[in-house]
Scaffold this active site. Structure first.
Site, PDB file in Angstrom:
ATOM      1  N   LYS A  66      16.076  17.917  47.216  1.00 58.60           N
ATOM      2  CA  LYS A  66      17.344  17.272  46.878  1.00 58.60           C
ATOM      3  C   LYS A  66      18.192  17.046  48.123  1.00 58.60           C
ATOM      4  O   LYS A  66      18.014  17.683  49.160  1.00 58.60           O
ATOM      5  CB  LYS A  66      18.145  18.125  45.881  1.00 58.60           C
ATOM      6  CG  LYS A  66      18.536  19.497  46.421  1.00 58.60           C
ATOM      7  CD  LYS A  66      19.860  19.508  47.148  1.00 58.60           C
ATOM      8  CE  LYS A  66      20.212  20.842  47.654  1.00 58.60           C
ATOM      9  NZ  LYS A  66      20.079  21.114  49.079  1.00 58.60           N
TER      10      LYS A  66
ATOM     11  N   ASN B  44       2.643  27.277  52.668  1.00 53.82           N
ATOM     12  CA  ASN B  44       3.748  26.905  53.558  1.00 53.82           C
ATOM     13  C   ASN B  44       4.316  28.114  54.299  1.00 53.82           C
ATOM     14  O   ASN B  44       4.926  27.984  55.359  1.00 53.82           O
ATOM     15  CB  ASN B  44       4.889  26.240  52.770  1.00 53.82           C
ATOM     16  CG  ASN B  44       4.468  24.918  52.157  1.00 53.82           C
ATOM     17  OD1 ASN B  44       4.253  24.854  50.949  1.00 53.82           O
ATOM     18  ND2 ASN B  44       4.323  23.884  52.961  1.00 53.82           N
TER      19      ASN B  44
ATOM     20  N   SER C 185       4.319  22.462  49.527  1.00 52.55           N
ATOM     21  CA  SER C 185       5.459  21.552  49.522  1.00 52.55           C
ATOM     22  C   SER C 185       5.419  20.562  50.684  1.00 52.55           C
ATOM     23  O   SER C 185       4.982  20.892  51.792  1.00 52.55           O
ATOM     24  CB  SER C 185       6.769  22.331  49.591  1.00 52.55           C
ATOM     25  OG  SER C 185       7.856  21.434  49.414  1.00 52.55           O
TER      26      SER C 185
ATOM     27  N   GLY D 155      13.729  25.989  53.966  1.00 51.71           N
ATOM     28  CA  GLY D 155      14.919  26.548  54.617  1.00 51.71           C
ATOM     29  C   GLY D 155      15.705  25.521  55.406  1.00 51.71           C
ATOM     30  O   GLY D 155      16.435  25.856  56.328  1.00 51.71           O
TER      31      GLY D 155
ATOM     32  N   SER E 294      13.867  25.828  47.950  1.00 53.39           N
ATOM     33  CA  SER E 294      13.789  27.019  47.078  1.00 53.39           C
ATOM     34  C   SER E 294      13.910  26.603  45.604  1.00 53.39           C
ATOM     35  O   SER E 294      13.222  27.146  44.746  1.00 53.39           O
ATOM     36  CB  SER E 294      14.892  28.013  47.414  1.00 53.39           C
ATOM     37  OG  SER E 294      16.187  27.493  47.099  1.00 53.39           O
TER      38      SER E 294
ATOM     39  N   GLU F  10      16.545  31.218  41.579  1.00 54.69           N
ATOM     40  CA  GLU F  10      17.475  30.837  42.660  1.00 54.69           C
ATOM     41  C   GLU F  10      18.445  31.987  42.975  1.00 54.69           C
ATOM     42  O   GLU F  10      18.887  32.153  44.109  1.00 54.69           O
ATOM     43  CB  GLU F  10      18.277  29.590  42.279  1.00 54.69           C
ATOM     44  CG  GLU F  10      17.503  28.290  42.442  1.00 54.69           C
ATOM     45  CD  GLU F  10      17.318  27.889  43.913  1.00 54.69           C
ATOM     46  OE1 GLU F  10      16.353  28.358  44.543  1.00 54.69           O
ATOM     47  OE2 GLU F  10      18.158  27.128  44.424  1.00 54.69           O
TER      48      GLU F  10
ATOM     49  N   ASP G 196      21.133  22.885  42.743  1.00 54.13           N
ATOM     50  CA  ASP G 196      19.827  22.575  43.332  1.00 54.13           C
ATOM     51  C   ASP G 196      18.723  22.577  42.270  1.00 54.13           C
ATOM     52  O   ASP G 196      17.900  21.653  42.221  1.00 54.13           O
ATOM     53  CB  ASP G 196      19.489  23.598  44.429  1.00 54.13           C
ATOM     54  CG  ASP G 196      20.395  23.452  45.639  1.00 54.13           C
ATOM     55  OD1 ASP G 196      20.185  24.182  46.620  1.00 54.13           O
ATOM     56  OD2 ASP G 196      21.321  22.622  45.598  1.00 54.13           O
TER      57      ASP G 196
HETATM   58  N1  LIG Z   1       6.825  25.747  49.436  1.00 55.91           N
HETATM   59  C1  LIG Z   1       7.300  27.006  49.420  1.00 55.91           C
HETATM   60  N2  LIG Z   1       6.440  28.052  49.351  1.00 55.91           N
HETATM   61  C2  LIG Z   1       6.904  29.327  49.320  1.00 55.91           C
HETATM   62  N3  LIG Z   1       8.220  29.674  49.375  1.00 55.91           N
HETATM   63  C3  LIG Z   1       9.104  28.656  49.460  1.00 55.91           C
HETATM   64  C4  LIG Z   1       8.705  27.288  49.488  1.00 55.91           C
HETATM   65  N4  LIG Z   1       9.833  26.529  49.604  1.00 55.91           N
HETATM   66  C5  LIG Z   1      10.867  27.379  49.637  1.00 55.91           C
HETATM   67  N5  LIG Z   1      10.454  28.652  49.539  1.00 55.91           N
HETATM   68  C6  LIG Z   1      11.305  29.863  49.538  1.00 55.91           C
HETATM   69  O1  LIG Z   1      12.669  29.450  49.675  1.00 55.91           O
HETATM   70  C7  LIG Z   1      13.212  29.926  50.929  1.00 55.91           C
HETATM   71  C8  LIG Z   1      14.148  28.881  51.511  1.00 55.91           C
HETATM   72  O2  LIG Z   1      15.225  28.799  50.602  1.00 55.91           O
HETATM   73  P1  LIG Z   1      16.707  28.447  51.114  1.00 55.91           P
HETATM   74  O3  LIG Z   1      17.537  28.317  49.894  1.00 55.91           O
HETATM   75  O4  LIG Z   1      17.129  29.378  52.174  1.00 55.91           O
HETATM   76  O5  LIG Z   1      16.514  27.013  51.805  1.00 55.91           O
HETATM   77  P2  LIG Z   1      16.427  25.594  51.096  1.00 55.91           P
HETATM   78  O6  LIG Z   1      16.325  25.755  49.606  1.00 55.91           O
HETATM   79  O7  LIG Z   1      15.321  24.839  51.737  1.00 55.91           O
HETATM   80  O8  LIG Z   1      17.809  24.965  51.515  1.00 55.91           O
HETATM   81  P3  LIG Z   1      19.125  24.729  50.584  1.00 55.91           P
HETATM   82  O9  LIG Z   1      19.135  25.868  49.583  1.00 55.91           O
HETATM   83  O10 LIG Z   1      20.263  24.785  51.529  1.00 55.91           O
HETATM   84  O11 LIG Z   1      18.923  23.396  49.941  1.00 55.91           O
HETATM   85  C9  LIG Z   1      11.982  30.168  51.796  1.00 55.91           C
HETATM   86  O12 LIG Z   1      12.281  31.145  52.802  1.00 55.91           O
HETATM   87  C10 LIG Z   1      11.001  30.735  50.761  1.00 55.91           C
HETATM   88  O13 LIG Z   1      11.330  32.080  50.437  1.00 55.91           O
HETATM   89  C1  LIG Z   2      25.226  25.747  49.622  1.00 54.26           C
HETATM   90  C2  LIG Z   2      24.921  25.381  48.181  1.00 54.26           C
HETATM   91  O1  LIG Z   2      26.089  24.841  47.567  1.00 54.26           O
HETATM   92  C3  LIG Z   2      23.878  24.301  48.104  1.00 54.26           C
HETATM   93  C4  LIG Z   2      22.610  24.661  48.810  1.00 54.26           C
HETATM   94  O2  LIG Z   2      21.691  23.573  48.716  1.00 54.26           O
HETATM   95  C5  LIG Z   2      24.463  26.644  47.450  1.00 54.26           C
HETATM   96  C6  LIG Z   2      24.379  26.458  45.934  1.00 54.26           C
HETATM   97  O3  LIG Z   2      25.067  25.583  45.394  1.00 54.26           O
HETATM   98  O4  LIG Z   2      23.589  27.220  45.305  1.00 54.26           O
HETATM   99 MG   LIG Z   3      17.695  26.828  48.459  1.00 52.77          MG
END
Ligand SMILES: Nc1ncnc2c1ncn2[C@@H]1O[C@H](COP(=O)(O)OP(=O)(O)OP(=O)(O)O)[C@@H](O)[C@H]1O
Ligand SMILES: C[C@@](O)(CCO)CC(=O)[O-]
Ligand SMILES: [Mg+2]
Length: 425
Positions: free
Chosen positions: A36, A78, A159, A164, A170, A217, A228
């Site tokens: 997203k 990943n 993915s 991250g 996530s 989440e 998200d």
């Molecule tokens: N393809 C995947 N395989 C395994 N774990 C994953 C995968 N994608 C995400 N994760 C998990 O989610 C964590 C990242 O989540 P985080 O919420 O910190 O970042 P994001 O979701 O990419 O960014 P945001 O929440 O800001 O949109 C990774 O460290 C892992 O634990």
């Molecule tokens: C930073 C945040 O607003 C968005 C992360 O993609 C956290 C959330 O809404 O869960």
């Molecule tokens: Mg996330």
């Protein structure tokens, strides 16, 4: 209602028949959920403000196989992680996950503690990669407690999204996992295959998937808003406000340049940092959160106007909103020098950018007008790549959680799953 839903030989069977779930135990399914982009409202949405978010055309794919070998295999290429447990060993966690007739519940501190001990993670560990394993175990055991079974499974998650980086990786992980586990228990059915390559569930089933994904989440984000996983479930373009989800109809095909600064960061820590700052300076920061709320609502208004009669003025407003919001996010403490650099580079080419997702590094988005000179975009991309960033044009509004027929998957995705075909238990 007779439905197809199988990758192997498109087995046709009646949903709900006794033989249906036995066949499920011997077959496999592949689901996917989109990443997203948050246009406006990140962090403020955690504090009850409006956020606008859209599905991204990068997806997380999950293959689930129910089997009879009495083990659970979790393969996360990943992360370079591949774990397996005996179901009997997982049964020992039942005391922390008693049979439960209610629906999805928030993970309790005791459950998290029990899972960390079981996996061998230090309680104070901030390693976000371990959180994926905890999220899986929480969903597997909680959904198992709800539907009174701990099936023997093989799950692989792969993915296209950078993990991250602020693109909802996530959430795509948790939405795919929730859908797959609910399918394994027959709690959601197998949608009719409207198109050859994917299929979707009913509104009620999507709500159930989303609610369980939100629990996952909570383990990865700590205190998520739910925006998200909502986008990962429904896709398209959404207005998210305090749990209320509104699909934005006919969102214009905004052209977005997505840039990954590749600076790693943890959403969980960033969200907690903003909460601490708001508690420390409520009279200073609550007005900032309210201003971001107003930005989201003004953006929503302008997007409707762009639909009806696109004009240059609309895009000027959208660009100004990007600039104002980016400044607000810096005030909230979720900026980063790499994101400042991104904004400076694109501004030097007359383009406007802001961070997307949790910030602190990760990704930023740059708005591209329909009539932008391609040479300007190319020059900006070259300069961003020279900074060590990865950038690519993308379009928004991808579909949400979907079930796939293996043969209709893109060849690249098929190859990924074939690579792990012989995953050893
Ligand atoms: N393809 C995947 N395989 C395994 N774990 C994953 C995968 N994608 C995400 N994760 C998990 O989610 C964590 C990242 O989540 P985080 O919420 O910190 O970042 P994001 O979701 O990419 O960014 P945001 O929440 O800001 O949109 C990774 O460290 C892992 O634990
Ligand atoms: C930073 C945040 O607003 C968005 C992360 O993609 C956290 C959330 O809404 O869960
Ligand atoms: Mg996330």
């Amino acid at each position: 209602m007779v439905r197809k839903g199988w990758n192997l030989g498109s087995l046709v069977c009646r949903v709900g028949s006794p033989g249906f779930y036995l066949k499920m135990l011997a077959q496999e399914s592949i689901v996917s959920s989109p990443g997203k982009v948050i246009l406006h409202g990140e962090h403020a949405v955690v504090h009850g403000k409006v956020a606008l978010a859209v599905g991204l055309n990068l997806r997380t794919f999950l293959r689930i196989r129910c089997s009879k070998h009495g083990k659970v295999l979790l393969n996360l290429p990943n992360l370079g992680t591949c774990l397996n447990w005996e179901v009997a060993t997982l049964q020992t966690l039942k005391t922390a996950f008693p049979a439960d007739s209610d629906g999805p519940k928030s993970p309790s501190p005791e459950q998290i503690a029990a899972l960390k001990v079981f996996v061998g993670i230090a309680s104070e560990s901030a390693d976000t990669e371990n959180l994926a394993v905890l999220a899986f175990l929480y969903l597997y055991l909680s959904i198992g407690a709800k539907y009174r079974a701990l099936p023997s499974l093989e799950i692989i998650v792969w993915s296209e999204l950078p993990t991250g980086a602020g693109l909802g990786s996530s959430a795509a992980y948790n939405v795919s996992m929730a859908a797959a586990l609910l399918m394994a228990h027959g709690a959601v059915g197998f949608p009719a295959q409207e198109e050859a390559e994917s299929a979707r569930w009913t509104a009620e089933e999507l709500n159930l998937i989303n609610t369980w994904a939100f629990q996952g989440e909570k383990i990865i984000h700590g205190n998520p808003s739910g925006v998200d996983n909502a986008v990962g479930t429904w896709g398209g373009a959404l207005r998210y406000h305090a749990g209320k989800i509104t699909s934005l109809e006919r969102v214009p095909k905004l052209r977005i340049l997505l840039t990954n600064t590749k600076v790693p960061r943890s959403t969980k820590l960033l969200v907690a940092g903003v909460k601490d700052k708001v508690l420390k300076f409520p009279n200073i920061l609550n007005p900032v959160l309210s201003s971001i709320d107003a930005i989201s609502q003004e953006c929503e208004r302008v997007l409707k106007e762009v639909n009806q009669n696109p004009s240059a003025d609309c895009y000027t407003v959208l660009e100004e909103l990007f600039d104002i919001n980016q400044h607000h996010l810096n005030v909230l403490g979720v900026g980063h020098p790499s994101l400042d650099r991104l904004c400076q580079v694109t501004a030097s080419h007359g383009l406007h950018s802001k961070l997307t997702g949790a910030g602190g590094g990760g990704c930023g988005i740059t708005l591209l007008r329909p009539d932008v000179d391609p040479a300007v975009v190319e020059a900006a991309k070259q300069q961003l790549k020279a900074c060590g960033y990865e950038c690519w044009e993308t379009h928004i509004g991808a579909p949400g959680i979907s079930l796939h027929v293996f043969s209709a998957l893109r060849e690249e995705v098929q190859k990924v799953f074939q690579t792990f075909e012989k995953a050893e238990l």
